[in-house]
Design a protein around this motif. Structure first.
Motif, PDB file in Angstrom:
ATOM      1  N   TRP A 196       0.839  -1.199   0.000  1.00  7.37           N
ATOM      2  CA  TRP A 196       0.000   0.000   0.000  1.00  7.37           C
ATOM      3  C   TRP A 196       0.880   1.257   0.000  1.00  7.37           C
ATOM      4  O   TRP A 196       0.554   2.257  -0.622  1.00  7.37           O
ATOM      5  N   HIS A 197       2.019   1.165   0.697  1.00  8.57           N
ATOM      6  CA  HIS A 197       2.896   2.324   0.862  1.00  8.57           C
ATOM      7  C   HIS A 197       4.113   2.325  -0.070  1.00  8.57           C
ATOM      8  O   HIS A 197       4.647   3.393  -0.380  1.00  8.57           O
ATOM      9  N   PHE A 198       4.575   1.137  -0.470  1.00  6.10           N
ATOM     10  CA  PHE A 198       5.816   1.023  -1.251  1.00  6.10           C
ATOM     11  C   PHE A 198       5.632   0.011  -2.374  1.00  6.10           C
ATOM     12  O   PHE A 198       4.978  -1.013  -2.187  1.00  6.10           O
ATOM     13  N   ASP A 199       6.264   0.296  -3.517  1.00  3.94           N
ATOM     14  CA  ASP A 199       6.142  -0.603  -4.660  1.00  3.94           C
ATOM     15  C   ASP A 199       6.952  -1.884  -4.497  1.00  3.94           C
ATOM     16  O   ASP A 199       6.537  -2.948  -4.922  1.00  3.94           O
ATOM     17  N   ASP A 200       8.144  -1.757  -3.879  1.00  2.50           N
ATOM     18  CA  ASP A 200       9.061  -2.888  -3.785  1.00  2.50           C
ATOM     19  C   ASP A 200      10.179  -2.551  -2.796  1.00  2.50           C
ATOM     20  O   ASP A 200      10.152  -1.487  -2.168  1.00  2.50           O
ATOM     21  N   LYS A 201      11.156  -3.444  -2.691  1.00  4.30           N
ATOM     22  CA  LYS A 201      12.278  -3.196  -1.768  1.00  4.30           C
ATOM     23  C   LYS A 201      13.061  -1.950  -2.158  1.00  4.30           C
ATOM     24  O   LYS A 201      13.512  -1.203  -1.296  1.00  4.30           O
ATOM     25  N   GLN A 202      13.208  -1.716  -3.457  1.00  8.63           N
ATOM     26  CA  GLN A 202      13.967  -0.552  -3.896  1.00  8.63           C
ATOM     27  C   GLN A 202      13.302   0.757  -3.456  1.00  8.63           C
ATOM     28  O   GLN A 202      13.982   1.695  -3.044  1.00  8.63           O
ATOM     29  N   SER A 203      11.986   0.804  -3.522  1.00  7.62           N
ATOM     30  CA  SER A 203      11.306   2.035  -3.080  1.00  7.62           C
ATOM     31  C   SER A 203      11.426   2.193  -1.565  1.00  7.62           C
ATOM     32  O   SER A 203      11.502   3.315  -1.057  1.00  7.62           O
ATOM     33  N   LEU A 204      11.491   1.077  -0.845  1.00  3.08           N
ATOM     34  CA  LEU A 204      11.748   1.150   0.601  1.00  3.08           C
ATOM     35  C   LEU A 204      13.146   1.710   0.866  1.00  3.08           C
ATOM     36  O   LEU A 204      13.320   2.583   1.727  1.00  3.08           O
ATOM     37  N   LEU A 205      14.134   1.237   0.128  1.00  5.39           N
ATOM     38  CA  LEU A 205      15.499   1.731   0.298  1.00  5.39           C
ATOM     39  C   LEU A 205      15.602   3.225  -0.023  1.00  5.39           C
ATOM     40  O   LEU A 205      16.243   3.980   0.707  1.00  5.39           O
ATOM     41  N   LYS A 206      14.954   3.634  -1.104  1.00  2.00           N
ATOM     42  CA  LYS A 206      14.972   5.061  -1.454  1.00  2.00           C
ATOM     43  C   LYS A 206      14.324   5.886  -0.349  1.00  2.00           C
ATOM     44  O   LYS A 206      14.808   6.960   0.004  1.00  2.00           O
ATOM     45  N   ALA A 207      13.249   5.375   0.222  1.00  3.42           N
ATOM     46  CA  ALA A 207      12.574   6.094   1.316  1.00  3.42           C
ATOM     47  C   ALA A 207      13.480   6.174   2.547  1.00  3.42           C
ATOM     48  O   ALA A 207      13.478   7.194   3.255  1.00  3.42           O
ATOM     49  N   LEU A 208      14.243   5.115   2.807  1.00  2.59           N
ATOM     50  CA  LEU A 208      15.188   5.149   3.931  1.00  2.59           C
ATOM     51  C   LEU A 208      16.257   6.213   3.704  1.00  2.59           C
ATOM     52  O   LEU A 208      16.616   6.951   4.628  1.00  2.59           O
ATOM     53  N   LEU A 209      16.772   6.297   2.486  1.00  2.00           N
ATOM     54  CA  LEU A 209      17.757   7.330   2.169  1.00  2.00           C
ATOM     55  C   LEU A 209      17.175   8.725   2.383  1.00  2.00           C
ATOM     56  O   LEU A 209      17.800   9.583   2.992  1.00  2.00           O
ATOM     57  N   SER A 246      20.230   6.555  11.619  1.00  2.00           N
ATOM     58  CA  SER A 246      20.932   7.090  10.447  1.00  2.00           C
ATOM     59  C   SER A 246      22.211   6.314  10.192  1.00  2.00           C
ATOM     60  O   SER A 246      22.546   6.004   9.043  1.00  2.00           O
ATOM     61  N   LEU A 247      22.903   5.973  11.233  1.00  2.00           N
ATOM     62  CA  LEU A 247      24.117   5.176  11.101  1.00  2.00           C
ATOM     63  C   LEU A 247      23.789   3.802  10.509  1.00  2.00           C
ATOM     64  O   LEU A 247      24.518   3.291   9.650  1.00  2.00           O
ATOM     65  N   ARG A 248      22.679   3.235  10.931  1.00  2.00           N
ATOM     66  CA  ARG A 248      22.246   1.929  10.414  1.00  2.00           C
ATOM     67  C   ARG A 248      21.974   2.029   8.906  1.00  2.00           C
ATOM     68  O   ARG A 248      22.378   1.171   8.128  1.00  2.00           O
ATOM     69  N   VAL A 249      21.295   3.096   8.476  1.00  2.00           N
ATOM     70  CA  VAL A 249      20.996   3.257   7.050  1.00  2.00           C
ATOM     71  C   VAL A 249      22.288   3.445   6.255  1.00  2.00           C
ATOM     72  O   VAL A 249      22.431   2.897   5.168  1.00  2.00           O
ATOM     73  N   CYS A 250      23.237   4.188   6.796  1.00  2.00           N
ATOM     74  CA  CYS A 250      24.551   4.314   6.132  1.00  2.00           C
ATOM     75  C   CYS A 250      25.194   2.945   5.980  1.00  2.00           C
ATOM     76  O   CYS A 250      25.722   2.613   4.910  1.00  2.00           O
ATOM     77  N   ARG A 251      25.162   2.158   7.028  1.00  2.00           N
ATOM     78  CA  ARG A 251      25.758   0.820   6.987  1.00  2.00           C
ATOM     79  C   ARG A 251      25.058  -0.036   5.918  1.00  2.00           C
ATOM     80  O   ARG A 251      25.705  -0.750   5.155  1.00  2.00           O
ATOM     81  N   ILE A 252      23.742   0.053   5.863  1.00  2.00           N
ATOM     82  CA  ILE A 252      22.993  -0.712   4.857  1.00  2.00           C
ATOM     83  C   ILE A 252      23.426  -0.295   3.458  1.00  2.00           C
ATOM     84  O   ILE A 252      23.726  -1.133   2.607  1.00  2.00           O
TER      85      ILE A 252
END
Length: 171
Positions: A50-63, A106-112
């Motif tokens: 409902w909120h995200f198309d796929d894993k890539q859109s989740l990653l972009k949202a995290l960034l 934020s550090l976790r997202v950088c690590r990812i």
């Protein structure tokens, strides 16, 4: 069934992002599944779609959620410096890095993004978003070094502001 309120929908979206951070960090992007993220968030996979198309859109949202604000803060700090000098640049960099290091999410997202994001052909939108942010930093640094070069005149070393910007990023 009545539509969710905007506040509840946003809370659901944020809980998905929180869960995705943890799952991507634990399993890597390729090892994570939307089912696993949904389970970690206490939701269904349908709620994620409902909120995200796929894993890539989740990653972009995290960034955009965790890293883009830090980059904007850095760029704003560089632009705000009316008298550019190396000490001010170092202080601005230190400030943003300290903020990054003090925020586990934020550090976790950088690590990812740096260590757990495999660039397969279907992940290019994420790579493009990372490149867009990298270019934004490079541009801000180059502009800063141009102003610094103008200010220092003959004292400026024989290096272009573009090379200085890229060198500083590497550092």
């Amino acid at each position: 069934m009545p539509r969710q309120s905007k506040e509840k929908a946003e809370a659901t979206r944020l809980s998905i992002l929180d869960a995705a951070e943890l799952v991507f960090d634990a399993k890597g992007v390729s090892g994570a599944t939307l089912e696993g993220i949904a389970a970690a968030a206490g939701l269904t996979r349908g709620a994620i779609y409902w909120h995200f198309d796929d894993k890539q859109s989740l990653l972009k949202a995290l960034l955009k959620r965790r890293i883009a604000p830090l980059i904007e803060q850095f760029k704003d700090g560089l632009r705000a410096s009316s008298q550019p000098d190396v000490a001010a640049l170092v202080l601005q960099t230190d400030s943003v890095l300290r903020q990054l290091l003090s925020d586990p999410a934020s550090l976790r997202v950088c690590r990812i993004m740096l260590l757990k994001c495999e660039y397969l052909s279907d992940a290019h939108p994420v790579k493009h978003e990372q490149e867009r942010l990298f270019i934004a930093i490079t541009s801000a640094l180059e502009s800063y070094f141009k102003r610094l070069k103008l200010r220092q005149g003959k004292e400026w070393p024989d290096v272009s502001p573009a090379i200085a910007a890229k060198s500083y990023q590497c550092y």
